[in-house]
Design an enzyme around this catalytic site. Sequence first.
Site, mmCIF file in Angstrom:
data_model
loop_
_atom_site.group_PDB
_atom_site.id
_atom_site.type_symbol
_atom_site.label_atom_id
_atom_site.label_comp_id
_atom_site.label_asym_id
_atom_site.label_seq_id
_atom_site.Cartn_x
_atom_site.Cartn_y
_atom_site.Cartn_z
ATOM 1 C CG ASP A 62 -2.190 0.740 1.059
ATOM 2 O OD1 ASP A 62 -2.116 1.898 0.624
ATOM 3 O OD2 ASP A 62 -3.261 0.178 1.374
ATOM 4 C CB THR A 103 -6.578 2.053 -0.520
ATOM 5 O OG1 THR A 103 -5.452 2.777 -0.014
ATOM 6 C CG2 THR A 103 -6.464 0.596 -0.107
ATOM 7 C CG ASN A 124 -10.147 4.654 -0.184
ATOM 8 O OD1 ASN A 124 -9.963 3.621 -0.827
ATOM 9 N ND2 ASN A 124 -9.151 5.393 0.268
ATOM 10 C CG ASP A 186 -12.313 -2.726 5.541
ATOM 11 O OD1 ASP A 186 -12.190 -2.129 4.461
ATOM 12 O OD2 ASP A 186 -12.648 -2.142 6.592
ATOM 13 N NE ARG A 187 -9.242 1.572 1.531
ATOM 14 C CZ ARG A 187 -9.060 2.072 2.747
ATOM 15 N NH1 ARG A 187 -9.774 1.608 3.765
ATOM 16 N NH2 ARG A 187 -8.162 3.009 2.977
ATOM 17 C CG ASP A 329 -1.856 4.162 2.825
ATOM 18 O OD1 ASP A 329 -1.525 4.893 1.872
ATOM 19 O OD2 ASP A 329 -2.890 4.343 3.486
ATOM 20 C CG HIS A 333 -1.623 8.498 4.630
ATOM 21 N ND1 HIS A 333 -2.023 9.487 3.772
ATOM 22 C CD2 HIS A 333 -2.089 7.333 4.111
ATOM 23 C CE1 HIS A 333 -2.709 8.942 2.770
ATOM 24 N NE2 HIS A 333 -2.749 7.636 2.942
ATOM 25 C CG HIS A 377 -2.248 4.637 -3.718
ATOM 26 N ND1 HIS A 377 -1.362 5.085 -2.766
ATOM 27 C CD2 HIS A 377 -3.208 3.954 -3.037
ATOM 28 C CE1 HIS A 377 -1.780 4.717 -1.572
ATOM 29 N NE2 HIS A 377 -2.894 4.007 -1.701
ATOM 30 C CG HIS A 510 -2.384 8.083 -1.934
ATOM 31 N ND1 HIS A 510 -3.629 7.553 -2.169
ATOM 32 C CD2 HIS A 510 -2.092 7.766 -0.650
ATOM 33 C CE1 HIS A 510 -4.049 6.929 -1.077
ATOM 34 N NE2 HIS A 510 -3.148 7.046 -0.127
#
Length: 569
Positions: A62, A103, A124, A186-187, A329, A333, A377, A510
Amino acid sequence: MKSIISIFLCFILLASCGTLSRKQDHDNHQAHQEHRNHDRHAAQMAGREAQKPKLVVGIVVDQMRYDYLTRFAARYSEGGFKRLMNDGFNCSNNHYDYVPTYTAPGHASIYTGTSPMNNGIIGNNWFDKYENKVIYNAGDDNVNSVGTLSKDGKMSPRRMLTTTVTDELELHTQGRAKVIGVSIKDRGAILPAGHAADAAYWYRGSEEGTFISSTFYMEQLPQWVSDYNASNPSQKYMKEWNTLHPLSSYTASGSDLNEYEKPPRGKQTATFPYDLPALQEKNGGFNLLKGTPYGNSIVADFAIAALKNEQMGMDAIPDFLAVSFSSTDYVGHQYGVNSVELEDTYLRLDLEIERLLIALDSQVGDGNYTVFLTADHGAVNNPAYLQSQGINAGYFDDNELLTYLKARLKKDLGNDTYIKNISNSQIFLDYEKLDAAKLEAVYVQNYLAQILTNYRQIDKVFTREALTHSNFTTGVGALIQNGFHHKRSGDVVFVLEPGVIDYPKTGSTHGSSQSYDTHVPLLFYGAGINQGKTVERTHIIDIAPTVSSLLGISFPNGATGNPIVEVLK
Ligand code: ZN
Ligand code: ZN
Ligand code: ZN
């Protein structure tokens, strides 16, 4: 046997006819060579049969920019990223070709082989015109959590409109293939595993630190997952996070202490070491681990446990393990592209990937499995840091824009309520109100486009009218169009200038069409994969068709990418 006989005959011919002309000699050699070529071809064909993987492992990192493979290369081990790069195939110019680069669309596009214009995962979160509210890509009120009393398991892939390569593997094998998705997010587990998966598992932080699922897949966790969760698997990572090597040796990043990073709650500076047990209470319990390299270790632990307990890659029917490492990720961030925290996270992820590959070698056998590694990404360098280097960059505020647009609408059209929502750089209009005012939607789109084009830090603007009635083949227009779903997307789409983000002043984010967000790694390794490298441009949507070709199965039903020919044997 044939080649032995032919070699023998050749030898007799050459030995007994010492006076053979050069021409005859050449012809004999040619015949011999043809035999050999034929035999090699036969061996290759047999090899090609054996090249079909018993297991495909898809790895998504990620927020991994392509340059993380090169920037930190000096200190990667031989068994992690470098093993995939050197012994596999490196597509070094691989890009997303849509916006927004987030994501959920990223994971969906990798696995569906098409972009949000077809798979429908346009963000998202997005404003759902039909439900008249902002929805979450994987949220599903019709299913229940499994393995937690929280609502974190009320998730499914039902909003993803097209099939995944994992779905097609299940259909092809009458459901006999084992398909499992694993991630902190989860995603990151749900979209790759697809609709027909055996299971998707994601992380529940807070006080639990365990892996959970949803009734979309199962009524209860398998025994091995319950046992795994009962072993308190996160507790051992609630420890100090310090750098893997001496801090002064992190020369591929900026200094540890700077103004571009955000410390965790309860800590004054974003500097090593991070005393996680002391920070736990103020940072959501085990949720704290998500933003450290240990989140990746937890995912690797669970992926290896799934591999073993589900006996993946052990029979003639190919299986598919989809792993997504999310902690990169969270770290990106919070601390940004140029931070020591990020560099350390990648050096440690490299070791986790090595550990996963070793587990695959021992269970499935090197040469019997295929791995691909990519990202959902990239990320932009912190704009304040870029400004300090003289580079154009900056910060944008959607709320300020909305306030301004409302004032203009009030002044010019007499009503400030025509905009329902601004999200993912898209403006959603209120069609009922436009109808009531007898205003043409196209008129309002063009009116807003003109205002937006003149608004500071907005680079380009596209209207629904333009996106539905013309075909953009190159540039940002094409990327916008590929990310634009005719039913789900908004009415006016705007593009910010390079380096400009709608985000706080610390860390990185992003979502744009710029190369820092679109350029991501793509590595293939193992069964059926050539060794090599290309700098030709490849596309995220090519991954699923490439893997489908390798497995000899149907492409995902909405696939618009193509197999990357050089990658496959
Ligand atoms: Zn992501
Ligand atoms: Zn720092
Ligand atoms: Zn992110």
